[in-house]
Design a protein around this motif. Structure first.
Motif, PDB file in Angstrom:
ATOM      1  N   VAL A  28       0.866  -0.978   0.066  1.00  0.00           N
ATOM      2  CA  VAL A  28       0.160   0.015   0.179  1.00  0.00           C
ATOM      3  C   VAL A  28       0.833   1.226  -0.066  1.00  0.00           C
ATOM      4  N   SER A  30       0.458   5.773  -0.591  1.00  0.00           N
ATOM      5  CA  SER A  30      -0.315   6.747  -0.643  1.00  0.00           C
ATOM      6  C   SER A  30       0.508   8.213  -1.187  1.00  0.00           C
ATOM      7  N   ARG A  52      -0.623   8.716  -9.563  1.00  0.00           N
ATOM      8  CA  ARG A  52      -0.914   7.423  -9.163  1.00  0.00           C
ATOM      9  C   ARG A  52      -0.323   6.378  -9.780  1.00  0.00           C
ATOM     10  N   VAL A  86      -1.667  -1.304  -4.268  1.00  0.00           N
ATOM     11  CA  VAL A  86      -2.819  -0.444  -3.793  1.00  0.00           C
ATOM     12  C   VAL A  86      -2.180   0.866  -3.764  1.00  0.00           C
ATOM     13  N   ARG A  88      -3.308   4.927  -3.154  1.00  0.00           N
ATOM     14  CA  ARG A  88      -4.603   5.752  -2.682  1.00  0.00           C
ATOM     15  C   ARG A  88      -3.939   7.432  -2.535  1.00  0.00           C
ATOM     16  N   ALA A  92      -1.727   8.422   4.961  1.00  0.00           N
ATOM     17  CA  ALA A  92      -1.186   7.058   4.915  1.00  0.00           C
ATOM     18  C   ALA A  92      -1.831   6.051   5.722  1.00  0.00           C
ATOM     19  N   GLU A  94      -4.456   6.041   7.772  1.00  0.00           N
ATOM     20  CA  GLU A  94      -5.871   5.734   7.667  1.00  0.00           C
ATOM     21  C   GLU A  94      -6.075   4.518   6.561  1.00  0.00           C
ATOM     22  N   HIS A  95      -5.400   4.621   5.547  1.00  0.00           N
ATOM     23  CA  HIS A  95      -5.493   3.743   4.263  1.00  0.00           C
ATOM     24  C   HIS A  95      -4.757   2.370   4.935  1.00  0.00           C
ATOM     25  N   ALA A  98      -7.226   0.494   7.426  1.00  0.00           N
ATOM     26  CA  ALA A  98      -8.571   0.239   6.841  1.00  0.00           C
ATOM     27  C   ALA A  98      -8.079  -1.184   5.934  1.00  0.00           C
ATOM     28  N   ALA A  99      -6.674  -1.061   5.279  1.00  0.00           N
ATOM     29  CA  ALA A  99      -6.383  -2.206   4.419  1.00  0.00           C
ATOM     30  C   ALA A  99      -5.967  -3.429   5.378  1.00  0.00           C
TER      31      ALA A  99
END
Length: 303
Positions: A28, A30, A52, A86, A88, A92, A94-95, A98-99
């Protein structure tokens, strides 16, 4: 993943763990969004798509480089590890939290590209330790001494039992010796009367050893080959000291709080900041493996 040395160390650790566990590795990354509203150049959605795509490319390049690391290449199953990238926009931490839902573990580096020490309130690593719904591994790069060791801190709590079970699993995965550590704080009092009404130090150490050995027998079974150590000092001081040169330090999180930030004085958070080796923090949710989904992933993320 953010391209920092801490990110690379976390990726190497997570890639080897994913290969040994036979799970999918999710990477992940961000990118900040706060400046978009003030920059007409970035308000163009095509530019955001470029950001992105470029971030995803950098993550893929880092993964390819990590696969060639000698420490990783020697792990059986590395070529077969399935990966997902991933990317987003936004914060960072928060993502990552969640992941991590449903993941086997969340892996983060101790420091990211900002270079800000993780003792600062709100850092990504500490936010993950406080809020992630699965065990969190914070990777501190350091040499592992042979034979490899997994160190776990115990007391007589339910979370200590969960941490001990997880540490035993990690020790088996790493083919490492398991060291169970019970820390005995040595109280200092000005009045001599205090020492008259408290048990002698040797008696306190003996009780701590008996409790730790009983816990090992209860959780892992009688005759399980582990080394039980009783260390003088507060757990937050003793555990990082014992963990020098270890492959992993495992500690249970006794906090049920979901307050943003960190709890000063917490043993788990002190170890995350100061331990000289990777640290796994086991949360209350991790004590109930039956609730985990069948298909699990290892999320490798860092800031």
């Amino acid at each position: 993943m953010d391209g920092s040395p801490g990110a690379r160390a976390a990726l190497v650790w997570a890639l080897a763990a994913a290969a040994e566990a036979g799970v999918t590795l999710e990477l992940v990354s961000s990118y900040p969004v706060d400046s978009y509203w003030a920059d007409p150049y970035l308000l163009d959605t095509r530019r955001l798509d470029e950001v992105r795509a470029d971030t995803a490319r950098l993550v893929a390049d880092a993964l390819a480089e990590a696969r060639e690391d000698p420490a990783v290449a020697a792990v059986p199953g590395i070529p077969e590890v399935a990966t997902e990238v991933v990317v987003r926009g936004g914060a960072a931490a928060e993502h990552l939290v969640a992941a991590a839902k449903g993941a086997q573990r969340l892996v983060v580096g101790s420091r990211g590209r900002s270079g800000v020490r993780s003792t600062l309130l709100g850092s990504v690593a500490l936010h993950c330790v406080a809020h992630a719904p699965c065990p969190v591994v914070v990777v501190h790069p350091g040499a592992v001494q042979l034979p490899p060791r997994v160190v776990v801190g115990v007391d007589d709590s339910a979370m200590s039992r969960a941490a001990l079970r997880r540490a035993a699993d990690e020790a088996e995965r790493l083919s490492a010796d398991l060291e169970v550590v019970s820390a005995v704080p040595l109280e200092v009092a000005w009045s001599d009367v205090y020492h008259v009404i408290t048990p002698p130090t040797e008696e306190t150490r003996a009780r701590a050893r008996e409790t730790a050995e009983a816990l090992v027998a209860e959780v892992l079974g009688v005759g399980t080959p582990v080394l039980v150590r009783v260390e003088d000092g507060a757990p937050a001081e003793a555990l990082p000291r014992v963990a020098a040169g270890a492959a992993l330090l495992v500690i249970g999180s006794h906090s049920h709080s979901r307050i943003a930030g960190m709890l000063l004085g917490s043993v788990a958070l002190h170890c995350v900041v100061h331990a000289p080796c990777p640290v796994m923090v086991v949360h209350p949710e991790a004590a109930r493996p039956a609730e985990q989904p069948t298909e699990q992933s290892t999320a490798a993320v860092v800031h």
